[in-house]
Design a protein around this motif. Structure first.
Motif, mmCIF file in Angstrom:
data_model
loop_
_atom_site.group_PDB
_atom_site.id
_atom_site.type_symbol
_atom_site.label_atom_id
_atom_site.label_comp_id
_atom_site.label_asym_id
_atom_site.label_seq_id
_atom_site.Cartn_x
_atom_site.Cartn_y
_atom_site.Cartn_z
ATOM 1 N N ARG A 74 4.867 -7.039 1.012
ATOM 2 C CA ARG A 74 3.475 -7.263 1.401
ATOM 3 C C ARG A 74 2.926 -6.154 2.298
ATOM 4 N NH1 ARG A 74 3.550 -12.269 3.659
ATOM 5 N NH2 ARG A 74 2.668 -13.289 1.822
ATOM 6 N N GLU A 75 3.621 -5.865 3.384
ATOM 7 C CA GLU A 75 3.097 -4.926 4.379
ATOM 8 C C GLU A 75 2.842 -3.546 3.784
ATOM 9 O OE1 GLU A 75 4.458 -3.010 8.688
ATOM 10 O OE2 GLU A 75 5.496 -4.770 7.882
ATOM 11 N N THR A 77 2.592 -2.670 0.563
ATOM 12 C CA THR A 77 1.625 -2.694 -0.532
ATOM 13 C C THR A 77 0.196 -2.724 -0.007
ATOM 14 O OG1 THR A 77 3.197 -3.900 -1.935
ATOM 15 C CG2 THR A 77 0.897 -3.929 -2.596
ATOM 16 N N ILE A 78 -0.062 -3.573 0.965
ATOM 17 C CA ILE A 78 -1.410 -3.664 1.532
ATOM 18 C C ILE A 78 -1.791 -2.355 2.222
ATOM 19 C CG2 ILE A 78 -2.807 -4.813 3.302
ATOM 20 C CD1 ILE A 78 -1.354 -7.414 2.592
ATOM 21 N N ALA A 79 -0.840 -1.748 2.912
ATOM 22 C CA ALA A 79 -1.104 -0.459 3.567
ATOM 23 C C ALA A 79 -1.471 0.600 2.533
ATOM 24 C CB ALA A 79 0.111 -0.024 4.382
ATOM 25 N N ASP A 80 -0.767 0.610 1.413
ATOM 26 C CA ASP A 80 -1.064 1.573 0.343
ATOM 27 C C ASP A 80 -2.448 1.334 -0.240
ATOM 28 O OD1 ASP A 80 1.352 2.855 0.607
ATOM 29 O OD2 ASP A 80 2.324 1.802 -1.055
ATOM 30 N N TRP A 81 -2.775 0.083 -0.479
ATOM 31 C CA TRP A 81 -4.095 -0.249 -1.034
ATOM 32 C C TRP A 81 -5.216 0.148 -0.081
ATOM 33 C CZ3 TRP A 81 -2.662 -5.864 -2.931
ATOM 34 C CH2 TRP A 81 -1.987 -5.766 -4.164
ATOM 35 N N GLN A 82 -5.029 -0.146 1.197
ATOM 36 C CA GLN A 82 -6.073 0.138 2.172
ATOM 37 C C GLN A 82 -6.263 1.631 2.401
ATOM 38 O OE1 GLN A 82 -4.689 -2.233 5.501
ATOM 39 N NE2 GLN A 82 -6.017 -3.956 4.976
ATOM 40 N N SER A 83 -5.179 2.391 2.295
ATOM 41 C CA SER A 83 -5.272 3.841 2.511
ATOM 42 C C SER A 83 -5.964 4.546 1.349
ATOM 43 C CB SER A 83 -3.884 4.444 2.717
ATOM 44 O OG SER A 83 -3.122 4.390 1.520
ATOM 45 N N ARG A 84 -5.903 3.964 0.156
ATOM 46 C CA ARG A 84 -6.543 4.528 -1.052
ATOM 47 C C ARG A 84 -6.153 5.991 -1.248
ATOM 48 N NH1 ARG A 84 -12.734 2.646 -1.537
ATOM 49 N NH2 ARG A 84 -12.275 3.152 -3.705
ATOM 50 N N GLN A 85 -4.849 6.245 -1.141
ATOM 51 C CA GLN A 85 -4.357 7.619 -1.232
ATOM 52 C C GLN A 85 -3.681 7.932 -2.562
ATOM 53 O OE1 GLN A 85 -1.996 7.826 2.403
ATOM 54 N NE2 GLN A 85 -3.647 8.898 3.456
ATOM 55 N N SER A 236 5.224 7.584 5.045
ATOM 56 C CA SER A 236 3.821 7.794 5.404
ATOM 57 C C SER A 236 3.522 9.291 5.545
ATOM 58 C CB SER A 236 3.499 7.103 6.733
ATOM 59 O OG SER A 236 4.155 7.748 7.819
#
Length: 353
Positions: A74-75, A77-85, A236
């Motif tokens: 979860r952590e 995946t959500i970080a990846d989605w939010q970063s939109r990188q 990261s």
């Protein structure tokens, strides 16, 4: 205004054929102990009414759910989605898994679970109870979480462990991280590099250590030193900047770096540019992942292409066709490939020792 046509359900088929809902479900699922005359009678109603079986109808027999559950961290995946990188791990998961599920009349459900949560068994248990999947696909670091694997084994639910070679229940599957790292290192050695740095991922991911092993194996086979040339990041961008600076600040810095994912390699590229180094003339770079972003950098990044879609497709195939059976040749390995682009070249002025 024309009225919408009412959807045909299993109840309509049962009423038309004059049989129970359970009988229709057994025919749909092609289960044994259904008389041929009854099969023909139900099939005639299905054809006459134009009924298309739904998952709900298929599940009525209680033998299968026709669902495969894929679980990701979860952590992260959500970080990846939010970063939109530009990370596309989830996209590739769904590409391989959903298409293979569709071939077999199954559906794939995607869920996020926090592997660090002390209540992970309760969280996963609620998901399993609600969906009753026929199989589960675990991704790192869930793949080696004993709370998760133990729970699934206790529930007698077939599952695949992506990125895991540990002994224990479930089907162990890898993308040959060690072999890919070795081949990437050999590519740089063939270009004339002798000081090759490695930016590995965090220790909680076994694949991080496998990639170190592959790098070290190739360096050792070529008689090259590895001391001080390996450092870790956490996948990261920020950790990639720190790791790159550590390597480039060495008294004898590397002329090439292999980083364990695209974000850390992007960091290495930017850090090199900020320090006045040209890529690939002063520093060659190879990445893992091969997400879309590596084709839009200057220069484009040479990268290990992770066979994520192919691995998930294989996992689905094994779970559907081989459910409770033991896969003898474990781990099941799906090899990656090295995509050569413009970020690798012979070191300036020949090999540096």
């Amino acid at each position: 205004m024309a009225r919408r046509r009412q959807a045909v359900t299993i109840k309509h088929v049962a009423a038309d054929a004059g049989v129970s809902l359970q009988t229709v479900s057994r025919v749909i699922n092609n289960e044994p102990n259904v008389r041929q005359v009854m099969k023909e009678r139900v099939q005639a109603s299905i054809d006459r009414l134009g009924y298309v079986p739904s998952i709900a109808a298929q599940r009525m027999s209680g033998s299968r759910s026709y669902l495969i559950l894929a679980i990701n961290d979860r952590e992260r995946t959500i970080a990846d989605w939010q970063s939109r990188q530009g990370t596309d791990w989830v996209d590739q998961m769904l590409l391989g898994g959903m298409l293979k599920c569709a071939e077999h009349g199954y559906r794939m459900i995607f869920e996020l679970v926090d592997t660090h949560n002390d209540h992970v068994e309760r969280e996963l248990g609620a998901t399993i109870a609600a969906l009753q999947p026929d199989g589960v696909i675990l991704t790192p670091p869930h793949s080696d979480n004993p709370l998760i694997t133990g729970f699934l084994a206790k529930q007698k639910i077939p599952f695949a462990r992506i990125g895991s070679i540990a002994s224990g229940p479930g089907i162990a599957m890898t993308m040959d991280d060690e072999g890919s790292a070795r081949r990437a290192t050999e590519h740089l050695i063939a270009l004339g590099h002798r000081r090759i740095g490695c930016i590995a991922g965090p220790e909680e991911y076994d694949l991080s250590n496998w990639r170190i092993d592959g790098w070290r194996e190739a360096m050792s086979a070529a008689g090259l030193v590895t001391e001080d040339l390996c450092t870790r990041g956490d996948f990261s961008y920020e950790s990639g900047v720190k790791a790159t600076n550590l390597l480039l600040d060495l008294k004898s810095p590397p002329t090439a770096i292999i980083a364990s994912n695209d974000q850390m390699t992007l960091a290495a590229l930017d850090t090199a540019n900020q320090r006045g180094l040209n890529v690939p003339e002063d520093l060659s770079l190879i990445s893992f992942d091969n997400t879309p972003v590596v084709r839009f950098t200057v220069p484009q990044l040479t990268a290990v292409d992770q066979p994520i879609a192919a691995t998930f497709s294989k996992a689905v195939e094994l779970l559907i066709t081989n459910g409770d059976a033991i896969v003898e040749n474990q781990p099941v390995v799906t090899g990656g490939s090295l995509v050569e682009r413009s970020s690798t070249a012979p070191p300036r002025g020949g090999a540096r020792h």
